[in-house]
Motif scaffolding. Sequence first.
Motif, PDB file in Angstrom:
ATOM      1  N   TYR A 397       9.937 -15.290  -5.809  1.00 12.34           N
ATOM      2  CA  TYR A 397       9.018 -14.537  -6.661  1.00 12.34           C
ATOM      3  C   TYR A 397       7.599 -15.012  -6.416  1.00 12.34           C
ATOM      4  O   TYR A 397       7.369 -16.217  -6.230  1.00 12.34           O
ATOM      5  CB  TYR A 397       9.364 -14.720  -8.143  1.00 12.34           C
ATOM      6  N   GLY A 399       4.125 -16.500  -6.933  1.00 15.36           N
ATOM      7  CA  GLY A 399       3.591 -17.471  -7.890  1.00 15.36           C
ATOM      8  C   GLY A 399       4.626 -18.446  -8.398  1.00 15.36           C
ATOM      9  O   GLY A 399       4.301 -19.290  -9.237  1.00 15.36           O
ATOM     10  N   ALA A 400       5.872 -18.386  -7.914  1.00 16.63           N
ATOM     11  CA  ALA A 400       6.929 -19.275  -8.418  1.00 16.63           C
ATOM     12  C   ALA A 400       7.116 -20.455  -7.475  1.00 16.63           C
ATOM     13  O   ALA A 400       6.861 -20.377  -6.273  1.00 16.63           O
ATOM     14  CB  ALA A 400       8.222 -18.495  -8.557  1.00 16.63           C
ATOM     15  N   THR A 447      13.662 -22.647 -11.290  1.00 14.43           N
ATOM     16  CA  THR A 447      12.590 -21.745 -10.870  1.00 14.43           C
ATOM     17  C   THR A 447      11.517 -21.753 -11.952  1.00 14.43           C
ATOM     18  O   THR A 447      11.802 -21.471 -13.121  1.00 14.43           O
ATOM     19  CB  THR A 447      13.120 -20.324 -10.649  1.00 14.43           C
ATOM     20  N   ASN A 449       7.643 -20.210 -12.938  1.00 16.45           N
ATOM     21  CA  ASN A 449       6.579 -19.257 -12.646  1.00 16.45           C
ATOM     22  C   ASN A 449       5.616 -19.298 -13.832  1.00 16.45           C
ATOM     23  O   ASN A 449       5.858 -18.730 -14.896  1.00 16.45           O
ATOM     24  CB  ASN A 449       7.141 -17.851 -12.471  1.00 16.45           C
TER      25      ASN A 449
END
Length: 471
Positions: A397, A399-400, A447, A449
């Motif tokens: 994703y 920006g993650a 994860t 973000n």
Amino acid sequence: MLSGGFRLYSSARMLAALVFLLLCLQPAHGQTCSDGFLFDRRSRQCVDEDECRTLPDPCRGDMLCVNQNGGYLCLPRTLYSQPFRPDPPPFRPDPPPPVRPDPGYPDTALGFPDTVLPPPARAGEPSYPRLRTTAHCILGYSLAEDGTCNDIDECETNSHHCNPTQVCINTSGGYTCSCNEGFWLLGGQCQDIDECRYGYCQQLCANMAGSYSCSCNPGFILNPDARTCQDVDECEDEPCSHGCFNTYGSFMCNCDEGFELEGDGRTCIDLDECGFSEFLCQHRCVNTPGSFSCICPPGYYVFEDSRSCEDVNECETGNNTCTTAQVCFNFQGGYTCLDPLQCPLPYIEVSENQCMCSAENPACRDQPFTVLYRHMDLSSGRSVPADIFQMQATTRYPGAFYIFQIKSGNDGREFYMRQTSNVSATLVLSRPVSGPKTVVLDLEMVTVNNVINFRGSSIIRLTILVSEHPF
């Protein structure tokens, strides 16, 4: 000894006798004559003496006395009926004495002592053989009663002059001094010959008085010539328990593969190959006569090198107990039967090895989004550090970023996660793990973000089957 003829000497000896005869014919005062002659003062010459008349009984028995010039003969009366010519014996002439022959007998025998030829027969007188008139023998012979000359055995009569170390050998008319075999004459003495010094024997030699004896070193026998040696082929008597190799003067024993020579150099005993090295076989070594064999534990078979152990894949061979509903999983030295996946609530099965907790379900709010089930095998005592498993994000994703960690199961701290990129990490074995053992690790990928303020995680439940053996 009687002789039927006279031997002529060389011209030099004849000349000497003639000179001597001329000297005897010269007038002299006080002249003496040899035996058998008398000096006649009137004629001033030596004349024959008739011994048959002057001597009383000159012959014995019925022997007939026959006067000769310078002597006389005693002959059997039977000699008048036939000629008598005995063979002359070997002789050594004595130095000639002065002889004054009867001038009436010019046929004088030169060179024989006290010997002249008989006068020629007159008419009406019997004819006698031409014989030596004085009965005697040359040096080395003795006169027998029958008038013959016989050889004197100086060796038997001990009349020789050989020294005590010599051997007397009688010869015709004399003797010789010699040394026995094995001796030689040095400085007038018979001394032993040291045959060993002159290499009479090829190998070993023992000198003895007058002889020697040869012998051979071990591994050789004496040839019929009693001097040289020949090699003995000891292998013909089979002295070795296995193989034999004949060498010059000896032999060598050798053993079949897997055997070694005993201290006696002949007997072969089994060689315990297993005692040489613990690394001869990967698992266990079993000694056999002349060889060895490697065996492997259950779940393994001996590889083509006859030493290494190779895992038996029971899942491929069908030699397992798993049902049709189960999944057979093979690992080093064994296998396991995996039951069908059953996802715990609130998870639902999305594939044959993955469970998912839906975001719409309030019960899943604090739970990992997905749980992926994986299995792997690990050899007991594996060297460290070792990378054993790779973990990577499949969805990215904008920006993650991702965080990888071991969430549970690492109680002994044998493992750790090493992040290799923004989206991947590697599970590292940091300490050896001994089996048989089953380790279940939950490897978490978080994860994050910050743009959308999102934080979630996924789990890989890794089941590690550690084998009992390090292969």
